[in-house]
Enzyme design. Structure first.
Site: not given
Lengths: 234, 234, 234, 234
Positions: A55, A86, A105, A107, A170, A224
């Site tokens: 973190s 998270d 994850h 943003h 979020h 592909y």
């Protein structure tokens, strides 16, 4: 759940995660210390574990040794640093989706814009049909730190071909059979979020007919890339 | 069609394609492994072939050896990897446009926005008149993998001075006398797609009068650059 | 016009121009080979000359040796390559503005958007008052290659404090007491073009009162930077 | 005000400021020589001083030795160069906010767009609730060089959890317990300014309920990052 032989060992997962986190930076998906990647791995005793970013650590300071090993409930098994805030969301996904080997994850900014409006990203580009097989759906606004986000991810992706979900107000969570595939989905999610944003700024893009979406998705998933030999990657 | 002496040999084409693919990355035209460049080349037996990027390989892992040599129907002649999934479209262009020595395909984001709305990019900047001689036209939404896209490219560019075409809901294809010229057209296409997008966001740009477009185009095609001596490039 | 002792010699101007051209790339102002910087210099015989980028050469291939020396009518005095196709415009500025030691031309994208609409950039940010002392004006749409553009630049800037002008449907020209100052003006022009664009996208920005613009401009021109000692630059 | 033992010494502050200024560049917050970071430090005689960037110097030319040491009224104590033209504003903040150890000023473009409209950035993303605990407020349009800006910063932030303030028609100031925290706030301010801008471009984002904002803020301020051991940073 017993260990699957195809999950990487912990040492290998730690190494791969360093490179994949830098890939988030190189692709412009993260600011400061936000964002994280995890991988399901095979622990020394044969049980499944997850390896995840610590973190609040600078991307440039990440190394294999700084990654944190947790059980699939998020309890730290090995690591001198606290795991990503998270972690509970990643752990929930691994417990409820045994096919998932990696979770990402971010943003990333264009995806966040759709998420802030609680709007799915419509499928208006063939590259989106290829990777996501339709719109990218929106999950609920949830508290961070308990199972709410994990449950929102799993429940929202149920019944969708998309490996990406926008969590309301979020950001983005993506899943994949391994951590690299989840990173690819995060990169492509932002890429299509951006192009779809631009397309809507000056009018209404034309939808791709559903049968064309299906054809594109099936071709891409099956034809592909490289199928008969080891693939170089760098 | 017999070989033209001015096409590069296969070994030279392989080398050039590595650098040109990295140029797509440096210019922000591609995400992950999307996008591809090909070159028409002179095969060992004197016949024309095409050299193209392998499918789904990281840009950083590309080398001269990873490029794939195909005949002008897309059948692999030399290469340990599968060629780009867009090979059929490139091959169609080489078969039907004997003047074309290079083809580029990208999903560059501003161009994709115009493509998603099926709108040509209007000619509102002198740099666009210079390079494209008018608007950049839109071709049809087509399936990927057969001749549909190639035919759409060739038919749409017929009668246009533009070396770029926006394929609806898909992306950009550009052509040139060699692969480097096609890459330049792809870079300039995104550049003008972006500036035209910005211009339209806050009003209606003024059109450049058609006779001024012609003067700009003719001057640029004939007077720009170096004509009397070898040109350094890097 | 006799040589001013403060203009750099040709060798020094050649060197500086390499670095300044790379600065255009680093600041995202140019695509492919577009854009150019020139400097007024003191020739070997004491007469004033201008040194400018060669036409259509990759930025990465520029070196002091590739720069072209012209007289102030654009005729080549020394150089193995053809000069920039914008040479006539630069030369006109040097002939009619004896205070100008450097000229820059770009197609930077946000500035081009204002130019395509023939709209001056309004002064809504203190950084713009600092550097430009008011709006950035728009000059006429002109043919490229003769005196039209140079005259448009000089006539439009007459009576303005701005060292930048938007040429309609074309791009940006900036001037300065030396080439570095002109590059700074080009960087700041795109920076304020972008922020002003963003500001207008979601409403109408508040104007800065004219007396505040004057105070900001006068303070910045007189108090900003280093005045009593040599300034390190890198 | 007597020296706090936890402020860095001047030599250490000089070194840290070099790295933090480069971080402004790497995060795209500054153009040319604009922007600045300062740190409160412990002077040799035990009194508090501030260390700040010199005015108008290229970022690439900054070194520990070029930083300027001032007293908390902005008078130069040690330094061969003139301090930032924003020194008075930094000094005012240090005098009136004894908890502040670092101040940052930028003209980052998306934040400037909100500032040009005199609009606070609404809290529509969880990352914004985490770092800012609510909207980012707007302070007054003020002259540069005297106490007006400093007073506007301090008065506007009074009663807000946000460590960032948008100064009308000007730019961003951020504060923190140390200079690194203030830089983080500047990075996150631009990141959320951008995502909120995108979100508003295509509709009205959903607000995060105030109690959720509180929960997110409290969790992030207390649980994010590393709390039990030294944190690697790079």
């Amino acid at each position: 759940m017993s260990a699957q032989p195809h999950w990487p060992g912990v040492a290998e997962a730690r190494e791969r995660l360093v490179e994949l986190h830098l890939s988030l930076v190189d692709n412009g998906l993260v600011a400061w210390t936000s964002g994280n990647v995890s991988a399901r791995a095979r622990g020394a005793d044969g049980h499944e574990v997850m390896v995840i970013k610590p973190s609040g650590i600078d991307y440039a300071a990440l190394s294999a040794a700084t990654m944190v090993v947790c059980d699939l409930h998020g309890a730290v098994l090995d690591g001198g640093l606290s795991p990503s805030s998270d972690t509970a969301a990643h752990a929930y996904v691994y417990r409820h989706r045994p096919d998932v080997g990696g979770v990402v994850h971010t943003h990333s900014p264009y995806a966040c814009a759709w998420a802030a409006r609680h709007e799915p990203i419509p499928c208006v580009l063939s590259a989106m049909a290829d990777e996501f097989g339709g719109p990218i759906p929106v999950g609920p606004l949830s508290a961070i730190g308990d199972d709410s986000i994990g449950r929102g991810i799993v429940d929202t992706l149920d019944g969708h071909r998309s490996p990406a979900v926008l969590m309301a107000n979020h950001g983005v969570f993506t899943i994949g059979p391994d951590a690299r595939a989840a990173v690819k989905a995060a990169v492509m999610c932002e890429d299509v979020a951006r192009s779809a944003h631009y397309a809507h700024q000056l009018g209404i893009p034309k939808a791709i007919p559903p049968d064309m979406v299906d054809r594109l998705y099936n071709r891409y998933q099956n034809a592909y890339g490289q199928h008969d030999q080891p693939t170089p990657s760098g």
